[in-house]
Design a protein around this motif. Structure first.
Motif, short mmCIF file in Angstrom:
data_model
loop_
_atom_site.label_atom_id
_atom_site.label_comp_id
_atom_site.label_asym_id
_atom_site.label_seq_id
_atom_site.Cartn_x
_atom_site.Cartn_y
_atom_site.Cartn_z
N CYS A 1 3.07 7.23 -3.71
CA CYS A 1 1.77 6.72 -4.15
C CYS A 1 1.82 6.22 -5.60
CB CYS A 1 0.73 7.82 -4.00
SG CYS A 1 -0.94 7.31 -4.49
N LYS B 1 -0.40 6.23 -7.81
CA LYS B 1 -1.62 5.53 -8.19
C LYS B 1 -2.10 6.02 -9.55
CE LYS B 1 -6.29 4.67 -6.55
NZ LYS B 1 -7.26 4.96 -5.49
N CYS C 1 -3.74 9.55 -1.25
CA CYS C 1 -2.83 10.46 -0.54
C CYS C 1 -3.57 11.24 0.54
CB CYS C 1 -2.16 11.42 -1.52
SG CYS C 1 -0.87 10.63 -2.51
#
Length: 97
Positions: free
Chosen positions: A25, A27, A60
């Motif tokens: 991820c 992010k 997630c």
């Protein structure tokens, strides 16, 4: 007493980002300090351990990945520091001998 509060972070004009530590991820999202102050109060700490329990990665969770700890990045107001440093600076146009 926290070492650094959300009010201190806002006053210093710093940017605070929350980052996902999952390798699939990674992010990163910029936090709205004013909104955090409205929700948590100005005296709430702005250090990692003060905020880590409040955030989880929604990307997630939606993807069904395991929950990983988030971490934070604080970016100082470099432009404001540079302005303050150069406020009284005056150029000199003297020739070197």
């Amino acid at each position: 007493m926290p070492q650094k509060t959300l009010a201190d972070t806002l006053a210093a004009n710093e940017s605070l980002y929350v980052n996902c530590s999952h390798p699939m991820c990674c992010k990163s999202t910029k936090l709205d300090i004013r909104a955090l102050i409205d929700r948590l109060g100005p005296d709430h700490g702005s250090m990692h351990w003060d905020l880590v329990g409040l955030f989880a990665c929604s990307g997630c969770k939606a993807a069904g990945r395991d929950r990983r700890q988030v971490f934070f990045t604080c970016i100082p107001d470099y432009e404001g520091q540079q302005r303050a440093r150069n406020r009284d600076w005056k150029p000199t146009f003297q020739r070197r001998s």
